[in-house]
Design a protein around this motif. Structure first.
Motif, PDB file in Angstrom:
ATOM      1  N   ARG A 230       0.831  -1.205   0.000  1.00 46.53           N
ATOM      2  CA  ARG A 230       0.000   0.000   0.000  1.00 46.53           C
ATOM      3  C   ARG A 230       0.870   1.261   0.000  1.00 46.53           C
ATOM      4  O   ARG A 230       0.477   2.283  -0.590  1.00 46.53           O
ATOM      5  CB  ARG A 230      -0.980  -0.012   1.174  1.00 46.53           C
ATOM      6  N   PHE A 231       2.058   1.185   0.597  1.00 43.22           N
ATOM      7  CA  PHE A 231       2.983   2.315   0.519  1.00 43.22           C
ATOM      8  C   PHE A 231       3.510   2.498  -0.898  1.00 43.22           C
ATOM      9  O   PHE A 231       3.530   3.608  -1.441  1.00 43.22           O
ATOM     10  CB  PHE A 231       4.154   2.120   1.482  1.00 43.22           C
ATOM     11  N   LEU A 232       3.930   1.410  -1.535  1.00 42.03           N
ATOM     12  CA  LEU A 232       4.560   1.518  -2.852  1.00 42.03           C
ATOM     13  C   LEU A 232       3.602   2.026  -3.923  1.00 42.03           C
ATOM     14  O   LEU A 232       4.056   2.614  -4.918  1.00 42.03           O
ATOM     15  CB  LEU A 232       5.129   0.157  -3.268  1.00 42.03           C
ATOM     16  N   VAL A 233       2.298   1.813  -3.750  1.00 39.44           N
ATOM     17  CA  VAL A 233       1.347   2.304  -4.743  1.00 39.44           C
ATOM     18  C   VAL A 233       0.755   3.655  -4.345  1.00 39.44           C
ATOM     19  O   VAL A 233      -0.118   4.174  -5.048  1.00 39.44           O
ATOM     20  CB  VAL A 233       0.215   1.285  -4.998  1.00 39.44           C
ATOM     21  N   SER A 234       1.237   4.235  -3.268  1.00 39.24           N
ATOM     22  CA  SER A 234       0.684   5.484  -2.747  1.00 39.24           C
ATOM     23  C   SER A 234       1.405   6.698  -3.332  1.00 39.24           C
ATOM     24  O   SER A 234       2.502   6.585  -3.890  1.00 39.24           O
ATOM     25  CB  SER A 234       0.810   5.510  -1.222  1.00 39.24           C
ATOM     26  N   PRO A 235       0.830   7.892  -3.190  1.00 35.82           N
ATOM     27  CA  PRO A 235       1.509   9.107  -3.638  1.00 35.82           C
ATOM     28  C   PRO A 235       2.864   9.319  -2.962  1.00 35.82           C
ATOM     29  O   PRO A 235       3.757   9.942  -3.535  1.00 35.82           O
ATOM     30  CB  PRO A 235       0.518  10.214  -3.261  1.00 35.82           C
ATOM     31  N   GLN A 236       3.022   8.798  -1.743  1.00 36.91           N
ATOM     32  CA  GLN A 236       4.283   8.956  -1.032  1.00 36.91           C
ATOM     33  C   GLN A 236       5.428   8.210  -1.701  1.00 36.91           C
ATOM     34  O   GLN A 236       6.599   8.479  -1.410  1.00 36.91           O
ATOM     35  CB  GLN A 236       4.140   8.481   0.421  1.00 36.91           C
ATOM     36  N   ALA A 237       5.109   7.276  -2.583  1.00 39.10           N
ATOM     37  CA  ALA A 237       6.154   6.480  -3.234  1.00 39.10           C
ATOM     38  C   ALA A 237       6.189   6.724  -4.741  1.00 39.10           C
ATOM     39  O   ALA A 237       6.613   5.856  -5.505  1.00 39.10           O
ATOM     40  CB  ALA A 237       5.928   4.998  -2.956  1.00 39.10           C
ATOM     41  N   GLU A 238       5.788   7.899  -5.168  1.00 41.67           N
ATOM     42  CA  GLU A 238       5.689   8.145  -6.609  1.00 41.67           C
ATOM     43  C   GLU A 238       7.051   8.179  -7.300  1.00 41.67           C
ATOM     44  O   GLU A 238       7.127   8.064  -8.536  1.00 41.67           O
ATOM     45  CB  GLU A 238       4.938   9.448  -6.882  1.00 41.67           C
ATOM     46  N   TYR A 239       8.146   8.291  -6.553  1.00 43.49           N
ATOM     47  CA  TYR A 239       9.481   8.361  -7.154  1.00 43.49           C
ATOM     48  C   TYR A 239      10.258   7.062  -6.955  1.00 43.49           C
ATOM     49  O   TYR A 239      11.480   7.031  -7.047  1.00 43.49           O
ATOM     50  CB  TYR A 239      10.259   9.545  -6.558  1.00 43.49           C
ATOM     51  N   ILE A 240       9.547   5.981  -6.677  1.00 40.71           N
ATOM     52  CA  ILE A 240      10.192   4.685  -6.434  1.00 40.71           C
ATOM     53  C   ILE A 240       9.770   3.702  -7.513  1.00 40.71           C
ATOM     54  O   ILE A 240       8.579   3.443  -7.700  1.00 40.71           O
ATOM     55  CB  ILE A 240       9.816   4.125  -5.051  1.00 40.71           C
ATOM     56  N   THR A 241      10.737   3.153  -8.222  1.00 37.68           N
ATOM     57  CA  THR A 241      10.473   2.094  -9.189  1.00 37.68           C
ATOM     58  C   THR A 241      11.713   1.247  -9.355  1.00 37.68           C
ATOM     59  O   THR A 241      12.838   1.703  -9.085  1.00 37.68           O
ATOM     60  CB  THR A 241      10.001   2.654 -10.542  1.00 37.68           C
ATOM     61  N   GLY A 242      11.528  -0.002  -9.761  1.00 40.69           N
ATOM     62  CA  GLY A 242      12.652  -0.900  -9.989  1.00 40.69           C
ATOM     63  C   GLY A 242      13.380  -1.310  -8.729  1.00 40.69           C
ATOM     64  O   GLY A 242      14.567  -1.637  -8.766  1.00 40.69           O
ATOM     65  N   GLN A 243      12.653  -1.362  -7.601  1.00 43.70           N
ATOM     66  CA  GLN A 243      13.276  -1.682  -6.328  1.00 43.70           C
ATOM     67  C   GLN A 243      12.705  -2.977  -5.741  1.00 43.70           C
ATOM     68  O   GLN A 243      11.565  -3.341  -6.013  1.00 43.70           O
ATOM     69  CB  GLN A 243      13.066  -0.539  -5.323  1.00 43.70           C
ATOM     70  N   LYS A 244      13.511  -3.617  -4.908  1.00 44.49           N
ATOM     71  CA  LYS A 244      13.079  -4.814  -4.186  1.00 44.49           C
ATOM     72  C   LYS A 244      13.102  -4.539  -2.694  1.00 44.49           C
ATOM     73  O   LYS A 244      14.138  -4.148  -2.145  1.00 44.49           O
ATOM     74  CB  LYS A 244      13.983  -6.000  -4.509  1.00 44.49           C
ATOM     75  N   MET A 245      11.965  -4.741  -2.056  1.00 42.83           N
ATOM     76  CA  MET A 245      11.838  -4.542  -0.616  1.00 42.83           C
ATOM     77  C   MET A 245      11.759  -5.902   0.068  1.00 42.83           C
ATOM     78  O   MET A 245      10.794  -6.652  -0.120  1.00 42.83           O
ATOM     79  CB  MET A 245      10.573  -3.730  -0.299  1.00 42.83           C
ATOM     80  N   ASN A 246      12.794  -6.248   0.851  1.00 49.40           N
ATOM     81  CA  ASN A 246      12.817  -7.512   1.575  1.00 49.40           C
ATOM     82  C   ASN A 246      12.140  -7.333   2.931  1.00 49.40           C
ATOM     83  O   ASN A 246      12.574  -6.500   3.740  1.00 49.40           O
ATOM     84  CB  ASN A 246      14.262  -7.976   1.767  1.00 49.40           C
ATOM     85  N   ILE A 247      11.101  -8.108   3.176  1.00 49.48           N
ATOM     86  CA  ILE A 247      10.321  -7.968   4.407  1.00 49.48           C
ATOM     87  C   ILE A 247      10.571  -9.208   5.247  1.00 49.48           C
ATOM     88  O   ILE A 247       9.793 -10.174   5.227  1.00 49.48           O
ATOM     89  CB  ILE A 247       8.815  -7.789   4.110  1.00 49.48           C
ATOM     90  N   HIS A 248      11.681  -9.198   5.981  1.00 54.69           N
ATOM     91  CA  HIS A 248      12.034 -10.353   6.815  1.00 54.69           C
ATOM     92  C   HIS A 248      12.494  -9.945   8.207  1.00 54.69           C
ATOM     93  O   HIS A 248      13.117 -10.721   8.919  1.00 54.69           O
ATOM     94  CB  HIS A 248      13.097 -11.212   6.141  1.00 54.69           C
ATOM     95  N   GLY A 249      12.196  -8.700   8.590  1.00 53.95           N
ATOM     96  CA  GLY A 249      12.545  -8.250   9.927  1.00 53.95           C
ATOM     97  C   GLY A 249      14.043  -8.103  10.166  1.00 53.95           C
ATOM     98  O   GLY A 249      14.496  -8.082  11.306  1.00 53.95           O
ATOM     99  N   GLY A 250      14.819  -8.009   9.088  1.00 49.71           N
ATOM    100  CA  GLY A 250      16.274  -7.884   9.241  1.00 49.71           C
ATOM    101  C   GLY A 250      16.947  -9.184   9.589  1.00 49.71           C
ATOM    102  O   GLY A 250      18.116  -9.199  10.000  1.00 49.71           O
ATOM    103  N   SER A 251      16.244 -10.302   9.422  1.00 46.28           N
ATOM    104  CA  SER A 251      16.821 -11.601   9.780  1.00 46.28           C
ATOM    105  C   SER A 251      17.960 -11.973   8.841  1.00 46.28           C
ATOM    106  O   SER A 251      17.867 -11.796   7.622  1.00 46.28           O
ATOM    107  CB  SER A 251      15.744 -12.684   9.722  1.00 46.28           C
ATOM    108  N   ALA A 252      19.011 -12.517   9.407  1.00 49.15           N
ATOM    109  CA  ALA A 252      20.131 -12.993   8.596  1.00 49.15           C
ATOM    110  C   ALA A 252      19.866 -14.398   8.071  1.00 49.15           C
ATOM    111  O   ALA A 252      20.574 -14.884   7.191  1.00 49.15           O
ATOM    112  CB  ALA A 252      21.423 -13.011   9.423  1.00 49.15           C
ATOM    113  N   ASN A 253      18.830 -15.054   8.597  1.00 48.35           N
ATOM    114  CA  ASN A 253      18.552 -16.454   8.234  1.00 48.35           C
ATOM    115  C   ASN A 253      17.615 -16.503   7.031  1.00 48.35           C
ATOM    116  O   ASN A 253      16.441 -16.844   7.143  1.00 48.35           O
ATOM    117  CB  ASN A 253      17.934 -17.193   9.417  1.00 48.35           C
ATOM    118  N   VAL A 254      18.142 -16.125   5.885  1.00 46.17           N
ATOM    119  CA  VAL A 254      17.321 -16.085   4.674  1.00 46.17           C
ATOM    120  C   VAL A 254      17.789 -17.102   3.655  1.00 46.17           C
ATOM    121  O   VAL A 254      17.322 -17.118   2.529  1.00 46.17           O
ATOM    122  CB  VAL A 254      17.333 -14.672   4.043  1.00 46.17           C
ATOM    123  N   GLY A 255      18.680 -17.972   3.984  1.00 50.57           N
ATOM    124  CA  GLY A 255      19.102 -18.975   3.034  1.00 50.57           C
ATOM    125  C   GLY A 255      20.036 -19.970   3.687  1.00 50.57           C
ATOM    126  O   GLY A 255      20.460 -20.919   3.096  1.00 50.57           O
TER     127      GLY A 255
END
Length: 255
Positions: A230-255
């Protein structure tokens, strides 16, 4: 974070992360098309929840790996709502967790077709409508699996890597048309799929038992993913494209 007056199509949104995204966008003012493959009852419940928020909603059946289904779905949504401003490519299936040497080729094709090829089909089909709008947004729901590439998950990680490649390419192609394309990559989330994964890997039947050792004292919730969308499609994020947002709480255990 207003999406007032916009129309969203969220694939795989009868349950889990997709449902949370559909409801969040409706809360922000969007009308929402709820795609489902087989669970019509769950899709109907999501539609009812959206309508309770005062927004229009439509359940539309389609298996995203089928070009014919996708064409019918997009045409139906545009006929009903007039246009599509937001597409969330969320539909996905799990792989069996086998090593490459033991993976059935049919599984590889099925997982790739659902995650990557299906997203390509639906994105292609919505672009003409999006290009006619003041702004378009395409969000790909990927996974932190594409960070770690753990053994035993090649079909899934291959599919998510291909999905991300699609997103980053499309972001460059469509920027001049006012369309933003971004990736949201969850870690483990408390969904039906997440609970099945935990049980298969650890034998734990209650995912909440993982809260104590999880970032911020809890497993990620579907709403955490929805809030990023909902943030990325909002007016507040109109200058953001081509980005990847990792939502894992900063965990190092991702692989």
């Amino acid at each position: 974070m207003s999406s007032e007056g916009r129309v969203a199509l969220v694939t795989g949104s009868g349950r889990g992360i997709g449902r949370a995204i559909a409801l969040a966008l409706a809360e922000d003012g969007a009308d929402v098309a709820v795609n489902y493959r087989s669970d019509a009852e769950a899709a109907a419940e999501t539609v009812a929840a959206i309508e309770k928020l005062g927004r229009r909603a439509l359940a539309v059946q389609a298996s995203v790996d089928s070009v014919e289904d996708d064409e019918r779905m997009v045409d139906h949504v545009i006929d009903e709502f007039g246009h599509i401003d937001i597409l969330v490519n969320n539909a996905g299936i799990a792989s069996r967790g086998r090593f490459v040497a033991d993976t059935n080729p049919d599984e590889l094709l099925r997982v790739m077709a659902t995650h990557a090829l299906g997203a390509h089909h639906v994105s292609r089909l919505v672009l003409p409508s999006m290009r006619s709008r003041p702004r378009g947004d395409i969000i790909m729901i990927s996974s932190v699996a594409s960070l770690g590439f753990a053994p035993g998950g090649a079909p899934y990680t291959m599919a998510k890597a291909a999905l991300e490649a699609l997103a980053f390419t499309l972001a460059k192609e469509e920027r001049d048309n006012g369309i933003r394309v971004n990736v949201v990559a969850p870690g483990l989330v408390d969904t039906d799929m997440g609970r099945r994964l935990v049980k298969a890997v650890t034998g734990i039947t209650d995912i909440r038992k993982l809260d104590e050792n999880s970032p911020f004292g809890r497993v990620c919730r579907p709403e955490d993913i929805a809030n990023m969308v909902r943030f990325l499609v909002s007016p507040q994020a109109e200058y953001i494209t081509g980005q990847k947002m990792n939502i894992h709480g900063g965990s190092a255990n991702v692989g």
